[in-house]
Design a protein around this motif. Sequence first.
Motif, short mmCIF file in Angstrom:
data_model
loop_
_atom_site.label_atom_id
_atom_site.label_comp_id
_atom_site.label_asym_id
_atom_site.label_seq_id
_atom_site.Cartn_x
_atom_site.Cartn_y
_atom_site.Cartn_z
N HIS A 44 0.87 -1.18 0.00
CA HIS A 44 0.00 0.00 0.00
C HIS A 44 0.90 1.23 0.00
N SER A 45 0.29 2.37 -0.16
CA SER A 45 1.04 3.61 -0.40
C SER A 45 2.07 3.94 0.68
N PHE A 46 1.76 3.58 1.93
CA PHE A 46 2.65 3.96 3.03
C PHE A 46 3.18 2.74 3.78
N LEU A 47 3.32 1.63 3.08
CA LEU A 47 3.95 0.47 3.69
C LEU A 47 5.40 0.82 4.02
N GLU A 48 5.76 0.66 5.27
CA GLU A 48 7.12 1.00 5.71
C GLU A 48 8.11 -0.07 5.24
N PRO A 49 9.38 0.29 5.06
CA PRO A 49 10.39 -0.70 4.70
C PRO A 49 10.49 -1.78 5.77
N ARG A 50 10.60 -3.04 5.33
CA ARG A 50 10.66 -4.16 6.26
C ARG A 50 11.84 -5.06 5.91
N SER A 51 12.46 -5.65 6.93
CA SER A 51 13.55 -6.60 6.70
C SER A 51 13.02 -8.01 6.44
N THR A 52 11.73 -8.22 6.70
CA THR A 52 11.08 -9.49 6.39
C THR A 52 9.85 -9.22 5.55
N SER A 53 9.45 -10.20 4.76
CA SER A 53 8.34 -10.00 3.83
C SER A 53 6.99 -10.37 4.43
N HIS A 54 6.99 -10.91 5.63
CA HIS A 54 5.72 -11.32 6.24
C HIS A 54 5.83 -11.29 7.75
N PHE A 55 4.68 -11.33 8.42
CA PHE A 55 4.66 -11.44 9.87
C PHE A 55 4.95 -12.88 10.28
N PRO A 56 5.51 -13.10 11.45
CA PRO A 56 5.81 -14.47 11.86
C PRO A 56 4.58 -15.30 12.19
N TYR A 57 3.44 -14.63 12.40
CA TYR A 57 2.21 -15.35 12.73
C TYR A 57 1.10 -14.91 11.77
N ALA A 58 0.36 -15.90 11.27
CA ALA A 58 -0.69 -15.63 10.30
C ALA A 58 -1.78 -14.77 10.92
N LYS A 59 -2.48 -14.04 10.07
CA LYS A 59 -3.51 -13.13 10.59
C LYS A 59 -4.62 -13.92 11.27
N LEU A 60 -5.28 -13.27 12.20
CA LEU A 60 -6.37 -13.87 12.96
C LEU A 60 -7.58 -14.11 12.07
N GLU A 61 -8.44 -15.01 12.50
CA GLU A 61 -9.67 -15.30 11.75
C GLU A 61 -10.56 -14.05 11.71
N GLU A 62 -11.16 -13.82 10.54
CA GLU A 62 -11.89 -12.57 10.32
C GLU A 62 -13.38 -12.80 10.10
N ASN A 63 -14.15 -11.83 10.54
CA ASN A 63 -15.60 -11.83 10.32
C ASN A 63 -15.90 -11.61 8.83
N GLY A 64 -17.01 -12.18 8.37
CA GLY A 64 -17.38 -12.08 6.96
C GLY A 64 -17.63 -10.66 6.48
N VAL A 65 -17.93 -9.75 7.41
CA VAL A 65 -18.21 -8.37 7.01
C VAL A 65 -16.96 -7.68 6.45
N THR A 66 -15.79 -8.24 6.73
CA THR A 66 -14.58 -7.66 6.14
C THR A 66 -14.64 -7.68 4.61
N LYS A 67 -15.38 -8.66 4.06
CA LYS A 67 -15.53 -8.71 2.59
C LYS A 67 -16.31 -7.50 2.10
N TRP A 68 -17.30 -7.05 2.87
CA TRP A 68 -18.05 -5.85 2.49
C TRP A 68 -17.13 -4.64 2.51
N PHE A 69 -16.30 -4.61 3.55
CA PHE A 69 -15.37 -3.49 3.70
C PHE A 69 -14.39 -3.44 2.53
N ASP A 70 -13.81 -4.58 2.20
CA ASP A 70 -12.83 -4.62 1.12
C ASP A 70 -13.47 -4.20 -0.21
N ALA A 71 -14.70 -4.65 -0.44
CA ALA A 71 -15.39 -4.30 -1.68
C ALA A 71 -15.71 -2.81 -1.73
N ALA A 72 -16.13 -2.25 -0.59
CA ALA A 72 -16.44 -0.81 -0.53
C ALA A 72 -15.18 0.00 -0.80
N CYS A 73 -14.07 -0.41 -0.19
CA CYS A 73 -12.81 0.31 -0.41
C CYS A 73 -12.38 0.23 -1.88
#
Length: 552
Positions: free
Chosen positions: A156-185
């Motif tokens: 994304h536009s303001f992603l900071e420089p990182r020495s690793t390409s991913h977080f060490p732990y996978a993202k938490l389980e998400e509510n289905g409404v996040t799909k509405w949010f992503d579509a709206a964005c």
Amino acid sequence: MTYDVCIIGSGAGGSPVAYELSRAGFSVVVLEKGKEYKEDDFNKDELAVSRRELFTPDLKDEQHVIYELDESKERRRYLGSDYQWSFWNGSMVGGSSNLMSGYFHRMKPNDFKLLSTHGEIEGANVADWPLSYEELEPYYEKVERIVGVSGEVVAHSFLEPRSTSHFPYAKLEENGVTKWFDAACKSLDFESIPTPRAIIPHAALKRHGCSYSNFCGSYGCATGAKGSARAALLQKCDARVITEAFVYKLESDATKVTKAHYYDSDMKTHEISAKIFVLAAQAIESSRLLLNSKNRFFPYGLANNNHQVGKNLIFSGGGAGEGRFRFETLTHEQQKELMEVGLFFNRSLQQWYEYKKSSKKIKGGTIDFLFEHQNLVPRIKRAFYDEEGKILWGKALEQKIHKELTTSRVLNFEVFNDWLPTDECFVGIEEEVKDKYGIPVGAIHLYSHPRDREVGDDLAKKAVQVLEKMGATEINYSISSAPPPNLVAGGCRFGENPKTSVLDKNCKAHALDNLYVTDASFMPTGGSVPYTWTIYANAFRIADILRKRLES
């Protein structure tokens, strides 16, 4: 016994130092004002947290005096106990990190050079950090691994420089409404990003994974999944932790701190000697302790011969808003998604971390989206009144509560932007008001720069656009000068000039050879994110510096 290191405070600023140095074989003692709670002690007692302030001091015993300066420059005085205005966070082993929601965003490179990037702002004491993002980045990464940060790195536009390409732990389980949010964005051409959290999704680091109770903010974590300083660090190190130890004075000669004096729960006094002292009692209380530690070498307070201790206090600018989704406007599938229990709504916007307004470059901030807290007490209070503002009783109240809780849900957003440091926002001492120990309490002088609210309002309007696009109703928001007590920094800012700062680049007091301050006090500006990850990272950095000093 003289310890190698004495740490005052056991939260995010003190625990990394205790963890690293005790594991390296040095003798470390931690003086913590509160009690010790462990996973078995934490539950979802909503009355204890919502109504009884279980984890913070009784304001009759311990309080602050607050002076509020409004835009007309009129100053009003409030006694905390009279107005139930509390600036206490978590008084316990691990500090307020036990009660955080764990929204972990890194600061951006330009946060470390706000003055150089955006120039002077009239009425504000903006300063560059004596530290760069690149110097702190390895410690951000260290916190991800040791404390435990989950998420997904997306471009994304303001992603900071990182020495690793991913977080060490996978993202938490998400509510289905996040799909509405992503579509709206997507339709708005906004950049939706998953919110990193200091919560591990599965058993790791000798801790259990998240139970998805949705009781994070203001509650202790019963599984240890949340990366509190207690669960992640103190329970895994050999430091001696003395609880219910209120440090009321640091004793010094002209160049060194020699002893820490504290009261125990029986009001008996004790003292601790150490080679090095690390102060991490929370920004307001750290300044208060230094100001109360006057002696003939430091007549205005310890490390305060330049009159900078307590100055440039900052909070987090911004505010909050919300929108409600009601069953009447949703399909059956959407209704099921909306009412999924416990799953997180981890979405953020940082597209306006910097933006242009009237052809001028403005420092913006972060917008985090989250479901209304699972805590029933404040949710039910919303239903007390009808549409005309009249209080409801009996069956009518019962029906409204049932409908609000079972056929609708509120999506909140929180705005984080810089609270600009000014001469009018600082910590002092109120000599006439004393706490239960007989020690003068802190006087908190509050003032919010007009730019803070202007930026917060700009960001909130972006959040409203998303809620509207998602189909939410009853949308509202509030951007005000009221400070969030759990997001406080400054008071002992670090810098290269001893005349204008309290600490040097390594967070050592300019005026004393063995005093370090590692809570959020050191921050000259706060960035536009919650502070905890940066406090952790900097404390790990200072731990490395102290280890080398002790080894030499």
